[in-house]
Design a protein around this motif. Structure first.
Motif, short mmCIF file in Angstrom:
data_model
loop_
_atom_site.label_atom_id
_atom_site.label_comp_id
_atom_site.label_asym_id
_atom_site.label_seq_id
_atom_site.Cartn_x
_atom_site.Cartn_y
_atom_site.Cartn_z
N THR A 45 -37.26 13.97 8.10
CA THR A 45 -38.08 12.98 8.26
C THR A 45 -39.51 13.77 7.26
OG1 THR A 45 -39.44 13.95 10.16
CG2 THR A 45 -37.59 12.28 10.55
N ASP B 293 -48.50 6.18 8.67
CA ASP B 293 -47.66 5.38 9.10
C ASP B 293 -46.16 5.79 8.86
OD1 ASP B 293 -47.97 4.61 6.63
OD2 ASP B 293 -47.67 2.43 7.24
N ARG B 294 -46.07 6.63 7.97
CA ARG B 294 -44.81 7.10 7.34
C ARG B 294 -44.38 8.34 7.94
NH1 ARG B 294 -42.59 2.90 4.68
NH2 ARG B 294 -44.29 1.70 3.61
N GLU C 69 -40.46 8.37 8.75
CA GLU C 69 -39.50 8.05 7.66
C GLU C 69 -38.79 9.10 7.05
OE1 GLU C 69 -38.80 4.94 7.19
OE2 GLU C 69 -40.58 3.59 7.77
N TYR C 70 -37.63 8.88 6.48
CA TYR C 70 -37.03 9.66 5.65
C TYR C 70 -37.42 9.38 4.27
CZ TYR C 70 -34.08 11.07 9.59
OH TYR C 70 -33.75 11.37 11.03
N ASP D 50 -36.00 8.58 1.56
CA ASP D 50 -35.33 7.68 0.51
C ASP D 50 -35.88 6.18 1.00
OD1 ASP D 50 -34.39 7.03 3.07
OD2 ASP D 50 -32.23 7.31 2.29
N ARG D 51 -36.80 6.18 2.02
CA ARG D 51 -37.27 4.93 2.47
C ARG D 51 -38.72 4.71 1.84
NH1 ARG D 51 -35.33 2.49 6.99
NH2 ARG D 51 -36.85 0.84 6.39
N LEU D 52 -39.25 5.86 1.04
CA LEU D 52 -40.54 5.90 0.26
C LEU D 52 -40.42 5.52 -1.11
CD1 LEU D 52 -41.90 9.13 2.01
CD2 LEU D 52 -41.92 6.81 2.90
N GLN E 111 -45.14 7.51 -2.96
CA GLN E 111 -45.49 7.96 -1.66
C GLN E 111 -44.55 9.54 -1.41
OE1 GLN E 111 -43.71 4.61 0.13
NE2 GLN E 111 -45.73 4.02 0.88
N GLN E 112 -43.65 9.77 -2.15
CA GLN E 112 -42.73 11.07 -1.89
C GLN E 112 -43.58 12.11 -2.51
OE1 GLN E 112 -38.45 11.14 -2.74
NE2 GLN E 112 -38.63 8.92 -3.09
#
Length: 262
Positions: free
Chosen positions: A110, A145-146, A149-150, A152-154, A158-159
């Motif tokens: 995450t 709020d991230r 998350e993993y 690949d969801r960003l 964001q990454q």
């Protein structure tokens, strides 16, 4: 300056630059990539490296971060030669944060796990403290709020902000940024550059390779134009970008103007 992003040695005296390169040379398979490069980076300043692809910008950053071994010359961090074979290079690397074009996030972890990995495994920071520091950074970078998350969801932007948070989590003395917007869609570039602007305001010492000339003009204290592995020209953004003194610099900038990039 927030506690989450305070450089570990921010109180170091001003008697010497944070980073100094002295006559650094680097070759790959007989091709010289850096030719007797000299560079000084003062505390709490931003140095922008500009130049065409292949000019040596990325190699300079990798050498400064001890990710590549130099062939000759010396690199000093806070006045101590870090390229001396007797230096504890692992300890030095822990004081330097590096962010690349590719985000290089671990896909099976995450966001929170990516950011806390180095503080916990390398710096032996207790888990609760590492997570508190990571959450403060995510809040600062607009990603609170991230955390769960993993990657690949960003989005790409964001990454890249997570990659910057990961580099900051170890509270580096120096941050090296290598074309961190190159892999982003144009609409995402601004959000990452805004993060760098914020870090400058907080006093982070940074060296960045960039093709974003407007950004270099706005943020950098010093601009260095590289060509063929040589620092051809250096100075303030106003001088190097506005009144270049070397013909090679003028040709490079004129091509950018013709392409609508300056």
């Amino acid at each position: 300056m927030t506690a989450a992003t305070t450089p570990a040695d921010a109180i170091a005296g001003p008697a010497h630059p944070v980073l100094r390169l002295e006559a650094v040379r680097k070759s790959f398979e007989g091709t010289v990539v850096l030719r007797d490069v000299d560079l000084e980076v003062a505390p709490h300043t931003v140095t922008a490296l500009i130049g065409s692809s292949g000019s040596g910008k990325s190699t300079l950053l990798r050498c400064a971060g001890l990710l590549e071994e130099i062939d000759d010359g010396a690199i000093l961090l806070d006045g101590t030669e870090i390229t001396d074979p007797r230096a504890d290079q692992d300890a030095v690397r822990r004081r330097i944060g590096v962010v690349f074009q590719a985000y290089n996030l671990f896909p099976h972890m995450t966001v929170l796990q990516n950011i806390t990995l180095a503080p916990r495994r390398v710096h032996a920071v207790p888990r609760a403290e590492a997570e508190e520091r990571a959450c403060a950074l995510l809040e600062r970078l607009g990603l609170a709020d991230r955390a769960g998350e993993y990657p690949d969801r960003l989005s790409g932007g964001q990454q890249q902000r997570v990659a910057i948070a990961r580099a900051l989590a170890v509270r580096p003395r120096l941050l090296l940024l290598d074309e961190i917007t190159a892999a982003l869609d144009p609409e995402l570039v601004g959000e990452v550059l805004d993060v760098v602007r914020g870090l400058k305001d907080e006093g982070m010492t940074m060296v960045l390779a960039t093709h974003e000339m407007g950004f270099a003009r706005d943020v950098a204290d010093q601009v260095c134009f590289l060509d063929g592995g040589v620092v051809v020209e250096r100075g303030t953004p106003a001088r190097v970008l506005g009144e270049p003194g070397h013909e090679r610099t003028r040709r490079f900038l004129s091509r950018l103007v013709a392409a609508g990039r300056l």
